[in-house]
Motif scaffolding. Sequence first.
Motif, PDB file in Angstrom:
ATOM      1  N   PRO A   1       0.792  -1.232   0.000  1.00 56.72           N
ATOM      2  CA  PRO A   1       0.000   0.000   0.000  1.00 56.72           C
ATOM      3  C   PRO A   1       0.824   1.282   0.000  1.00 56.72           C
ATOM      4  O   PRO A   1       1.926   1.337   0.552  1.00 56.72           O
ATOM      5  CB  PRO A   1      -0.843  -0.110   1.274  1.00 56.72           C
ATOM      6  N   PHE A   2       0.238   2.299  -0.610  1.00 55.90           N
ATOM      7  CA  PHE A   2       0.798   3.643  -0.718  1.00 55.90           C
ATOM      8  C   PHE A   2       0.376   4.393   0.535  1.00 55.90           C
ATOM      9  O   PHE A   2      -0.728   4.881   0.649  1.00 55.90           O
ATOM     10  CB  PHE A   2       0.239   4.283  -1.988  1.00 55.90           C
ATOM     11  N   PHE A   3       1.283   4.481   1.511  1.00 51.35           N
ATOM     12  CA  PHE A   3       0.993   4.911   2.868  1.00 51.35           C
ATOM     13  C   PHE A   3       0.097   6.142   2.958  1.00 51.35           C
ATOM     14  O   PHE A   3      -0.943   6.122   3.616  1.00 51.35           O
ATOM     15  CB  PHE A   3       2.309   5.176   3.605  1.00 51.35           C
ATOM     16  N   GLU A   4       0.462   7.232   2.310  1.00 53.14           N
ATOM     17  CA  GLU A   4      -0.262   8.500   2.502  1.00 53.14           C
ATOM     18  C   GLU A   4      -1.242   8.816   1.374  1.00 53.14           C
ATOM     19  O   GLU A   4      -1.673   9.970   1.218  1.00 53.14           O
ATOM     20  CB  GLU A   4       0.730   9.658   2.658  1.00 53.14           C
ATOM     21  N   PHE A   5      -1.634   7.811   0.604  1.00 50.85           N
ATOM     22  CA  PHE A   5      -2.496   8.074  -0.561  1.00 50.85           C
ATOM     23  C   PHE A   5      -3.774   8.832  -0.190  1.00 50.85           C
ATOM     24  O   PHE A   5      -4.203   9.733  -0.905  1.00 50.85           O
ATOM     25  CB  PHE A   5      -2.867   6.759  -1.254  1.00 50.85           C
ATOM     26  N   ASP A   6      -4.396   8.479   0.937  1.00 50.25           N
ATOM     27  CA  ASP A   6      -5.669   9.097   1.309  1.00 50.25           C
ATOM     28  C   ASP A   6      -5.550  10.601   1.521  1.00 50.25           C
ATOM     29  O   ASP A   6      -6.544  11.332   1.420  1.00 50.25           O
ATOM     30  CB  ASP A   6      -6.226   8.447   2.581  1.00 50.25           C
ATOM     31  N   SER A   7      -4.352  11.077   1.805  1.00 54.10           N
ATOM     32  CA  SER A   7      -4.167  12.509   2.067  1.00 54.10           C
ATOM     33  C   SER A   7      -3.970  13.311   0.784  1.00 54.10           C
ATOM     34  O   SER A   7      -3.840  14.533   0.836  1.00 54.10           O
ATOM     35  CB  SER A   7      -2.963  12.729   2.983  1.00 54.10           C
ATOM     36  N   LEU A   8      -3.944  12.626  -0.347  1.00 55.68           N
ATOM     37  CA  LEU A   8      -3.720  13.310  -1.620  1.00 55.68           C
ATOM     38  C   LEU A   8      -5.010  13.588  -2.374  1.00 55.68           C
ATOM     39  O   LEU A   8      -4.994  14.260  -3.415  1.00 55.68           O
ATOM     40  CB  LEU A   8      -2.788  12.465  -2.506  1.00 55.68           C
ATOM     41  N   VAL A   9      -6.115  13.043  -1.879  1.00 52.85           N
ATOM     42  CA  VAL A   9      -7.382  13.169  -2.593  1.00 52.85           C
ATOM     43  C   VAL A   9      -8.480  13.680  -1.664  1.00 52.85           C
ATOM     44  O   VAL A   9      -8.417  13.502  -0.445  1.00 52.85           O
ATOM     45  CB  VAL A   9      -7.816  11.814  -3.199  1.00 52.85           C
ATOM     46  N   ASP A  10      -9.480  14.287  -2.251  1.00 54.88           N
ATOM     47  CA  ASP A  10     -10.637  14.788  -1.519  1.00 54.88           C
ATOM     48  C   ASP A  10     -11.419  13.593  -0.968  1.00 54.88           C
ATOM     49  O   ASP A  10     -11.811  12.698  -1.720  1.00 54.88           O
ATOM     50  CB  ASP A  10     -11.511  15.602  -2.472  1.00 54.88           C
ATOM     51  N   SER A  11     -11.639  13.550   0.332  1.00 57.37           N
ATOM     52  CA  SER A  11     -12.318  12.409   0.957  1.00 57.37           C
ATOM     53  C   SER A  11     -13.746  12.233   0.454  1.00 57.37           C
ATOM     54  O   SER A  11     -14.325  11.150   0.588  1.00 57.37           O
ATOM     55  CB  SER A  11     -12.328  12.563   2.478  1.00 57.37           C
ATOM     56  N   SER A  12     -14.320  13.283  -0.132  1.00 56.60           N
ATOM     57  CA  SER A  12     -15.698  13.195  -0.635  1.00 56.60           C
ATOM     58  C   SER A  12     -15.759  12.815  -2.112  1.00 56.60           C
ATOM     59  O   SER A  12     -16.838  12.726  -2.692  1.00 56.60           O
ATOM     60  CB  SER A  12     -16.413  14.536  -0.428  1.00 56.60           C
ATOM     61  N   LEU A  13     -14.583  12.570  -2.704  1.00 59.38           N
ATOM     62  CA  LEU A  13     -14.536  12.267  -4.126  1.00 59.38           C
ATOM     63  C   LEU A  13     -15.253  10.952  -4.437  1.00 59.38           C
ATOM     64  O   LEU A  13     -14.986   9.927  -3.824  1.00 59.38           O
ATOM     65  CB  LEU A  13     -13.079  12.169  -4.592  1.00 59.38           C
ATOM     66  N   GLU A  14     -16.167  10.999  -5.373  1.00 56.39           N
ATOM     67  CA  GLU A  14     -16.886   9.812  -5.811  1.00 56.39           C
ATOM     68  C   GLU A  14     -16.614   9.590  -7.296  1.00 56.39           C
ATOM     69  O   GLU A  14     -16.868  10.465  -8.122  1.00 56.39           O
ATOM     70  CB  GLU A  14     -18.394   9.976  -5.581  1.00 56.39           C
ATOM     71  N   VAL A  15     -16.078   8.420  -7.619  1.00 55.40           N
ATOM     72  CA  VAL A  15     -15.794   8.086  -9.015  1.00 55.40           C
ATOM     73  C   VAL A  15     -16.796   7.040  -9.476  1.00 55.40           C
ATOM     74  O   VAL A  15     -16.855   5.946  -8.905  1.00 55.40           O
ATOM     75  CB  VAL A  15     -14.358   7.535  -9.171  1.00 55.40           C
ATOM     76  N   PRO A  16     -17.620   7.354 -10.469  1.00 56.07           N
ATOM     77  CA  PRO A  16     -18.627   6.402 -10.950  1.00 56.07           C
ATOM     78  C   PRO A  16     -17.998   5.071 -11.343  1.00 56.07           C
ATOM     79  O   PRO A  16     -16.986   5.034 -12.044  1.00 56.07           O
ATOM     80  CB  PRO A  16     -19.224   7.110 -12.175  1.00 56.07           C
ATOM     81  N   GLY A  17     -18.580   3.985 -10.860  1.00 51.22           N
ATOM     82  CA  GLY A  17     -18.108   2.657 -11.227  1.00 51.22           C
ATOM     83  C   GLY A  17     -16.960   2.135 -10.395  1.00 51.22           C
ATOM     84  O   GLY A  17     -16.535   0.989 -10.573  1.00 51.22           O
ATOM     85  N   MET A  18     -16.437   2.929  -9.454  1.00 53.72           N
ATOM     86  CA  MET A  18     -15.314   2.469  -8.629  1.00 53.72           C
ATOM     87  C   MET A  18     -15.789   1.432  -7.621  1.00 53.72           C
ATOM     88  O   MET A  18     -16.800   1.613  -6.954  1.00 53.72           O
ATOM     89  CB  MET A  18     -14.670   3.647  -7.896  1.00 53.72           C
ATOM     90  N   ARG A  19     -15.066   0.311  -7.525  1.00 56.26           N
ATOM     91  CA  ARG A  19     -15.411  -0.742  -6.588  1.00 56.26           C
ATOM     92  C   ARG A  19     -15.291  -0.246  -5.155  1.00 56.26           C
ATOM     93  O   ARG A  19     -14.460   0.613  -4.848  1.00 56.26           O
ATOM     94  CB  ARG A  19     -14.492  -1.949  -6.751  1.00 56.26           C
ATOM     95  N   ALA A  20     -16.098  -0.823  -4.277  1.00 53.17           N
ATOM     96  CA  ALA A  20     -16.067  -0.427  -2.866  1.00 53.17           C
ATOM     97  C   ALA A  20     -14.715  -0.720  -2.234  1.00 53.17           C
ATOM     98  O   ALA A  20     -14.285  -0.018  -1.306  1.00 53.17           O
ATOM     99  CB  ALA A  20     -17.170  -1.143  -2.100  1.00 53.17           C
TER     100      ALA A  20
END
Length: 319
Positions: free
Chosen positions: A104-123
Amino acid sequence: MAGQVKKIGDFTFKSVSGAAAEVLRRTLCMYVKDYVEVQPSGAVFPNYLEDWCLKYHEFPVQKDDVWVVTYPKAGTTWTQELVWCLMFDMDSEEAKLELMKRFPFFEFDSLVDSSLEVPGMRADDPMKPGNTWKILQTLKSPRTIKSHLPVALLPKQLWTAHPKIIYVCRDPRDVCVSYYFHCIKLEGYTGNFDEFVKIFIGDMITYSPIWPHILDFWRRRHQSNILFIRFEDMKEDLPAVVMKVAKFLGKAVTEEEVERLADHCSFGSMSKNLAANNETFVGDWKNHLTKEQQKAFKTWTMKYLEGSDFPFYRDYDDV
């Protein structure tokens, strides 16, 4: 926003300012609201890091962890795949999993908006905001973890638990070219290459400045739990690097295994490996940088290397 300051624990976040920062906001704010400079380190990040920095700094590190740390586009995926295959079974079903799940990419979650929703993205997609943190909590020992964070922002237990850390550096000129194409493809960059060069040597792109990032680990290279390697050495003699990494990890390998691993991690094989092919092996700065840009790189590089014994990337005599 420019100039606003926020204190979180021992960290200070200041909204970036200046000409390079304005270019950054204009060309790279499709997915990011604002960029901040973090102290200590002086590194630039999307302001989402404010919500994660304390979690990351307090993250429990295990002695049998193996961390791959690099500045972006320095051969990270290449090294991750090599390390994982040395530690585990490259013929297993697990080896077919996405690299972000097994490494895993340790700090990946801090690089994106937590509310970002991508259509079709798996849970369970590791690129879904919040999922990487969940993966880190359930990762089985020995854990393999990737990070681009500079020394000051990495988990503090890295320096007391002493897990194995492999640091990879790459000529910043090639990093810049590769990062440019990465940002166009994945981060919505809308500017031109000349603007990107100015952002890069202006130390304004995410994770910048690159030279302190490299030099902080260069100064720690003699620690027994740290292996410092170069992207260029991997490109020139991958079997030799395979053996060096195997020795560092305490893994005995035969000549046949070295040859097989080198083939598996070669440019050709990596480009066909759906589980690992998320690295851009683009560089070739000599065919991208103008003479003026090369001179700017020289001035910028010499400023950072003054007084340092770092021996690489000093081939500026003809610039």
